[in-house]
Design an enzyme around this catalytic site. Structure first.
Site, PDB file in Angstrom:
ATOM      1  N   ARG A 102       7.856  -3.965 -30.666  1.00 21.43           N
ATOM      2  CA  ARG A 102       7.024  -4.027 -29.465  1.00 21.43           C
ATOM      3  C   ARG A 102       7.845  -3.872 -28.188  1.00 21.43           C
ATOM      4  NH1 ARG A 102       3.576  -1.681 -28.040  1.00 21.43           N
ATOM      5  NH2 ARG A 102       2.719  -2.043 -30.116  1.00 21.43           N
ATOM      6  N   LYS A 137       7.431   1.618  -5.324  1.00 25.76           N
ATOM      7  CA  LYS A 137       6.259   1.001  -5.968  1.00 25.76           C
ATOM      8  C   LYS A 137       6.472   0.962  -7.481  1.00 25.76           C
ATOM      9  CE  LYS A 137       3.282   2.459  -2.185  1.00 25.76           C
ATOM     10  NZ  LYS A 137       2.160   3.314  -1.750  1.00 25.76           N
ATOM     11  N   LYS A 169       9.568   2.144   9.849  1.00 22.67           N
ATOM     12  CA  LYS A 169       8.113   2.225   9.770  1.00 22.67           C
ATOM     13  C   LYS A 169       7.470   1.580  11.001  1.00 22.67           C
ATOM     14  CE  LYS A 169       7.681   2.649   4.782  1.00 22.67           C
ATOM     15  NZ  LYS A 169       6.847   2.298   3.618  1.00 22.67           N
ATOM     16  N   GLU A 199       8.955   7.129   9.831  1.00 20.09           N
ATOM     17  CA  GLU A 199       7.555   7.372   9.471  1.00 20.09           C
ATOM     18  C   GLU A 199       6.758   7.731  10.725  1.00 20.09           C
ATOM     19  OE1 GLU A 199       4.948   4.702   6.707  1.00 20.09           O
ATOM     20  OE2 GLU A 199       4.632   4.032   8.772  1.00 20.09           O
ATOM     21  N   ASP A 220       2.950  10.783   7.448  1.00 15.19           N
ATOM     22  CA  ASP A 220       2.192   9.819   6.660  1.00 15.19           C
ATOM     23  C   ASP A 220       0.688   9.974   6.869  1.00 15.19           C
ATOM     24  OD1 ASP A 220       2.035   7.574   4.877  1.00 15.19           O
ATOM     25  OD2 ASP A 220       1.529   6.327   6.609  1.00 15.19           O
TER      26      ASP A 220
END
Length: 283
Positions: A102, A137, A169, A199, A220
Site C-alpha cells: 500500500r 500547491k 504578490k 505578480e 494573474d
C-alpha cells in the site's frame, strides 16, 4: 526516480515517516499469518494509460522491508504505459511484498497521476515555446515527490519553496507601498543571483513591474487578450508567466499570446491517481 534527481537523506526521512504512520510497530495481520521466510513473487500492472513516475521510491520501500529483494522494472520513470502493461516484477519475502504494497502503490499512483496530467498540458503547447510550470500547491512533506513527477511528465519546476526565489504578490506590494518600492527593497536585501518575480493583474502594474526591473512578470487571472497586450508591451524585457484558472481547454490559446511559462496548480493539488495494481504469487 533516479538517484541523481534527489537528496537520498530527504527521501529516507519521508519514507521513514510513512513507515511510522502505516506500519508502526509492525504489520500484526501479516506477521501473525505469514511465516517469516515464505518467499513470493509480485508484479505491478497498469490499469490505465499514463506516464510512470516513482519506481525507485517504490523500490526503496520494499528494500527497507527485505534488503535482498529482487527488483526487475520493465520500464523507467517518464515512460508511457497503456492499460495492461507490466510495470515491474519482484521477488522477496511474502511479508515484505504484502506489508509494503500500500505504501508503494500510494506514492507510485500519485506520482504517476501527476506525471500523466502534466504530459497532457505539455502536449497541448508543444507547438509553442511555452514551458509548463508547477506551483507550491503540493501535499506538505511530499513536494520533492510531486515536483519530480511533474518533471517526468515533461513539465518544469517553478520555485521549490519560499526560500529559493522572490515572488512579490499583492500583500507584499501593499506593505511596501508599490511594486517599485517592493522590488527596490528586495534588490537591496538579497543576492543578485536570486530571481525576482512580480505578480500583476492589469497593464498599469505590468508597466510598473517592467520599469522596476522584475526578472519575471506574472500575468494573474488576465484574459487572453489582455495577456497579449502585456506580452507585446514587455517585449522581451522580462520573462512572462501566465497564471490563474488554467485548464486544458484554455491552455493552447494562452500559449499563443507569447508568454514564456504557464503555471498550473491543478497538476499537484487536484491529483487523479493512475490506477496500478499489485499481484502476489507464493513461491
Amino acid at each position: 526516480m533516479q538517484e541523481s534527481e534527489f537528496n537520498i537523506q530527504e527521501i529516507e526521512l519521508i519514507i521513514n515517516h510513512a513507515f511510522r504512520e502505516d506500519i508502526g510497530s509492525g504489520d500484526i495481520t501479516t506477521n501473525n499469518i505469514v511465516p517469516k521466510n515464505t518467499l513470493a513473487a509480485a508484479s505491478m500492472t497498469a490499469k490505465a494509460d499514463g506516464i510512470i513516475a516513482g519506481l525507485n521510491i517504490a523500490k526503496m520501500i520494499f528494500r527497507k522491508l527485505d534488503e535482498n529483494l529482487e527488483w526487475n522494472p520493465k520500464i523507467i520513470d517518464g515512460d508511457r504505459v497503456v492499460k495492461g502493461d507490466v510495470i515491474l516484477e519482484m521477488k522477496g519475502t511474502f511479508r515484505a511484498l504484502l506489508t509494503g504494497e500500500r505504501l508503494a502503490l500510494n506514492l507510485l499512483q500519485r506520482m504517476s497521476g501527476i506525471a500523466t496530467e502534466t504530459a497532457k498540458y505539455v502536449a497541448a503547447v508543444k507547438e509553442t515555446k511555452v514551458k509548463i510550470l508547477d506551483t507550491r500547491k503540493t501535499v506538505p512533506g511530499l513536494r520533492t515527490f510531486d515536483k519530480y513527477a511533474v518533471k517526468m511528465g515533461g513539465g518544469t519546476n517553478h520555485r521549490i519553496g519560499l526560500y529559493d526565489m522572490v515572488m512579490i504578490k499583492d500583500n507584499h506590494i501593499m506593505m511596501a507601498g508599490s511594486i517599485t518600492a517592493a522590488v527596490e527593497q528586495i534588490r537591496k536585501a538579497v543576492s543578485s543571483e536570486i530571481t525576482v518575480e512580480v505578480e500583476t493583474t492589469n497593464l498599469i502594474e505590468v508597466k510598473e513591474a517592467v520599469n522596476a526591473g522584475a526578472d519575471i512578470i506574472m500575468l494573474d487571472n488576465m484574459s487572453n487578450e489582455l495577456m497579449k497586450e502585456a506580452v507585446d508591451y514587455i517585449s522581451g524585457r522580462a520573462l512572462v508567466e501566465a497564471s490563474g484558472n488554467m485548464n486544458l481547454e484554455r491552455i493552447s490559446g494562452v500559449a499563443k499570446t507569447g508568454v514564456d511559462f504557464i503555471s498550473i496548480g491543478a497538476l499537484t493539488h487536484s491529483v487523479v491517481a493512475l490506477d496500478i495494481s499489485q499481484n502476489i504469487i507464493i513461491k
